[in-house]
Scaffold this motif. Sequence first.
Motif, PDB file in Angstrom:
ATOM      1  N   MET A 119      45.816  58.426 -51.605  1.00 37.04           N
ATOM      2  CA  MET A 119      47.129  58.005 -52.077  1.00 37.04           C
ATOM      3  C   MET A 119      47.870  59.218 -52.621  1.00 37.04           C
ATOM      4  O   MET A 119      47.274  60.054 -53.320  1.00 37.04           O
ATOM      5  CB  MET A 119      46.978  56.982 -53.205  1.00 37.04           C
ATOM      6  N   GLY A 120      49.142  59.317 -52.360  1.00 38.47           N
ATOM      7  CA  GLY A 120      49.918  60.416 -52.931  1.00 38.47           C
ATOM      8  C   GLY A 120      51.129  60.722 -52.075  1.00 38.47           C
ATOM      9  O   GLY A 120      51.234  60.222 -50.949  1.00 38.47           O
ATOM     10  N   ASN A 121      52.023  61.526 -52.618  1.00 41.81           N
ATOM     11  CA  ASN A 121      53.248  61.805 -51.860  1.00 41.81           C
ATOM     12  C   ASN A 121      53.025  62.905 -50.824  1.00 41.81           C
ATOM     13  O   ASN A 121      52.052  63.659 -50.902  1.00 41.81           O
ATOM     14  CB  ASN A 121      54.427  62.106 -52.801  1.00 41.81           C
ATOM     15  N   ILE A 122      53.932  62.989 -49.859  1.00 45.15           N
ATOM     16  CA  ILE A 122      53.655  63.875 -48.717  1.00 45.15           C
ATOM     17  C   ILE A 122      53.717  65.364 -49.086  1.00 45.15           C
ATOM     18  O   ILE A 122      53.088  66.171 -48.412  1.00 45.15           O
ATOM     19  CB  ILE A 122      54.587  63.593 -47.505  1.00 45.15           C
ATOM     20  N   LEU A 123      54.414  65.710 -50.168  1.00 39.48           N
ATOM     21  CA  LEU A 123      54.451  67.136 -50.533  1.00 39.48           C
ATOM     22  C   LEU A 123      53.117  67.595 -51.119  1.00 39.48           C
ATOM     23  O   LEU A 123      52.808  68.784 -51.135  1.00 39.48           O
ATOM     24  CB  LEU A 123      55.590  67.410 -51.525  1.00 39.48           C
ATOM     25  N   ARG A 124      52.321  66.637 -51.588  1.00 37.72           N
ATOM     26  CA  ARG A 124      51.018  66.990 -52.167  1.00 37.72           C
ATOM     27  C   ARG A 124      49.856  66.645 -51.235  1.00 37.72           C
ATOM     28  O   ARG A 124      48.705  66.732 -51.609  1.00 37.72           O
ATOM     29  CB  ARG A 124      50.842  66.256 -53.507  1.00 37.72           C
ATOM     30  N   MET A 125      50.197  66.231 -50.001  1.00 45.35           N
ATOM     31  CA  MET A 125      49.146  65.759 -49.096  1.00 45.35           C
ATOM     32  C   MET A 125      48.247  66.916 -48.647  1.00 45.35           C
ATOM     33  O   MET A 125      48.716  67.867 -48.017  1.00 45.35           O
ATOM     34  CB  MET A 125      49.828  65.162 -47.854  1.00 45.35           C
ATOM     35  N   GLY A 126      46.974  66.835 -48.995  1.00 45.87           N
ATOM     36  CA  GLY A 126      46.042  67.885 -48.571  1.00 45.87           C
ATOM     37  C   GLY A 126      45.646  67.664 -47.114  1.00 45.87           C
ATOM     38  O   GLY A 126      45.540  66.522 -46.647  1.00 45.87           O
ATOM     39  N   LEU A 127      45.423  68.769 -46.422  1.00 44.71           N
ATOM     40  CA  LEU A 127      45.073  68.648 -45.001  1.00 44.71           C
ATOM     41  C   LEU A 127      43.723  67.987 -44.802  1.00 44.71           C
ATOM     42  O   LEU A 127      43.493  67.310 -43.808  1.00 44.71           O
ATOM     43  CB  LEU A 127      45.052  70.031 -44.345  1.00 44.71           C
ATOM     44  N   PHE A 128      42.820  68.153 -45.786  1.00 50.54           N
ATOM     45  CA  PHE A 128      41.508  67.504 -45.633  1.00 50.54           C
ATOM     46  C   PHE A 128      41.683  65.993 -45.523  1.00 50.54           C
ATOM     47  O   PHE A 128      41.151  65.344 -44.628  1.00 50.54           O
ATOM     48  CB  PHE A 128      40.587  67.846 -46.820  1.00 50.54           C
ATOM     49  N   SER A 129      42.488  65.423 -46.456  1.00 50.75           N
ATOM     50  CA  SER A 129      42.701  63.967 -46.452  1.00 50.75           C
ATOM     51  C   SER A 129      43.416  63.526 -45.187  1.00 50.75           C
ATOM     52  O   SER A 129      43.047  62.528 -44.552  1.00 50.75           O
ATOM     53  CB  SER A 129      43.575  63.542 -47.633  1.00 50.75           C
ATOM     54  N   TRP A 130      44.454  64.275 -44.839  1.00 49.24           N
ATOM     55  CA  TRP A 130      45.249  63.918 -43.656  1.00 49.24           C
ATOM     56  C   TRP A 130      44.358  63.913 -42.403  1.00 49.24           C
ATOM     57  O   TRP A 130      44.348  62.954 -41.623  1.00 49.24           O
ATOM     58  CB  TRP A 130      46.386  64.944 -43.509  1.00 49.24           C
ATOM     59  N   ASN A 131      43.579  64.995 -42.239  1.00 50.18           N
ATOM     60  CA  ASN A 131      42.734  65.090 -41.047  1.00 50.18           C
ATOM     61  C   ASN A 131      41.628  64.034 -41.056  1.00 50.18           C
ATOM     62  O   ASN A 131      41.276  63.481 -40.015  1.00 50.18           O
ATOM     63  CB  ASN A 131      42.116  66.494 -40.933  1.00 50.18           C
ATOM     64  N   ALA A 132      41.090  63.754 -42.259  1.00 45.58           N
ATOM     65  CA  ALA A 132      40.026  62.740 -42.334  1.00 45.58           C
ATOM     66  C   ALA A 132      40.586  61.359 -41.984  1.00 45.58           C
ATOM     67  O   ALA A 132      39.935  60.565 -41.297  1.00 45.58           O
ATOM     68  CB  ALA A 132      39.410  62.728 -43.731  1.00 45.58           C
ATOM     69  N   ALA A 133      41.801  61.059 -42.456  1.00 40.35           N
ATOM     70  CA  ALA A 133      42.414  59.756 -42.135  1.00 40.35           C
ATOM     71  C   ALA A 133      42.622  59.631 -40.626  1.00 40.35           C
ATOM     72  O   ALA A 133      42.315  58.594 -40.025  1.00 40.35           O
ATOM     73  CB  ALA A 133      43.743  59.593 -42.873  1.00 40.35           C
ATOM     74  N   MET A 134      43.118  60.694 -40.027  1.00 38.91           N
ATOM     75  CA  MET A 134      43.324  60.658 -38.566  1.00 38.91           C
ATOM     76  C   MET A 134      41.973  60.507 -37.845  1.00 38.91           C
ATOM     77  O   MET A 134      41.842  59.758 -36.881  1.00 38.91           O
ATOM     78  CB  MET A 134      44.038  61.933 -38.087  1.00 38.91           C
TER      79      MET A 134
END
Length: 283
Positions: A96-111
């Motif tokens: 959870m969090g806004n897109i300016l703070r989105m870490g690539l680890f979380s983004w890539n793991a979600a994908m």
Amino acid sequence: MKHEGKIALVTGGTRGIGKAISLRLAQDGADIILNYKTDSATAEATAAEIHALGRRTWLIQADLKDDKAIKHLCSTIKKDVGQLDILVHNAAFGTMGNILRMGLFSWNAAMAINVTALLRMTQLLAPMLSDSKGHIIGLSSIGADMTFSEYACIGVSKAALESLCRYIAFELAHLGIHCNAVSAGPIKTRALDWFQFPHAVDNYGETKSPLSRVGRPDDLAGIVSFLCTPDADWIVGQVIRADGGISMGENFTDWLEDGDEKEQALAKSAREWESAMSRARRP
Ligand SMILES: NC(=O)c1ccc[n+]([C@@H]2O[C@H](COP(=O)([O-])OP(=O)(O)OC[C@H]3O[C@@H](n4cnc5c(N)ncnc54)[C@H](OP(=O)(O)O)[C@@H]3O)[C@@H](O)[C@H]2O)c1
């Protein structure tokens, strides 16, 4: 029983919505392959509940972020089970969090977990699903096409999952494989605890649904079970929205500030309903 003799794989099938889906498919006659990531005690407890219904279970730990683990999951199913009729991709990840703070680890793991894992399981399990003229269901969220605070990471990945489900349905129909997605609004599970204000999510569900309550895992289970029957085979590549109606529209009285004005508006509305119903009841 509508799924007698069938075998279903439910990813993340050991708790929350996945557990409700596993139990419902089992009640409807299917044997269940339960996948989970770490919580083996909960997984074993869910397996015991399914056994108590007289069904077989296979418990397979696999972190769907990892392609090797997906390969192991699928080869174990081929070797030890030998049949697959239903694949429900329910396991999910997101921070959870806004897109300016989105870490690539979380983004890539979600994908990886929400989207790529479904692609890989479809590729590896397609021959078995084709043999059984099977069904694939992806669990999505209304955050795929609506925006919610803190929800970009999951919402974007669920939009990709919905698109993948359409492509699977389109490209694999000739193999006899059916695919759809179910898109849920808030459902009371441990996942809601990740929101900064879980009680605000509860209030949102209760206020916006004309049924005046937040969703429960069982609200989705029967829908998934139905979509895996031949009666649903004319539903192809669709996203079935199951959110208790919360995305339908607005009730303007919800937007009045608490106080006399709101109380008067609600009382007036209640009086009008009462008189309209008593008129309608007259012979
Ligand atoms: N709850 C909601 O309000 C809501 C709303 C819309 C859509 N959905 C969707 O519904 C689905 C289920 O949500 P839920 O609320 O029931 O989730 P949940 O209570 O958090 O349960 C998650 C399940 O997935 C497993 N899992 C998590 N990460 C995994 C990984 N990397 N590999 C394999 N398994 C993994 C967990 O296993 P462990 O127990 O081992 O961790 C658990 O069995 C998700 O796709 C979610 O996006 C939920």
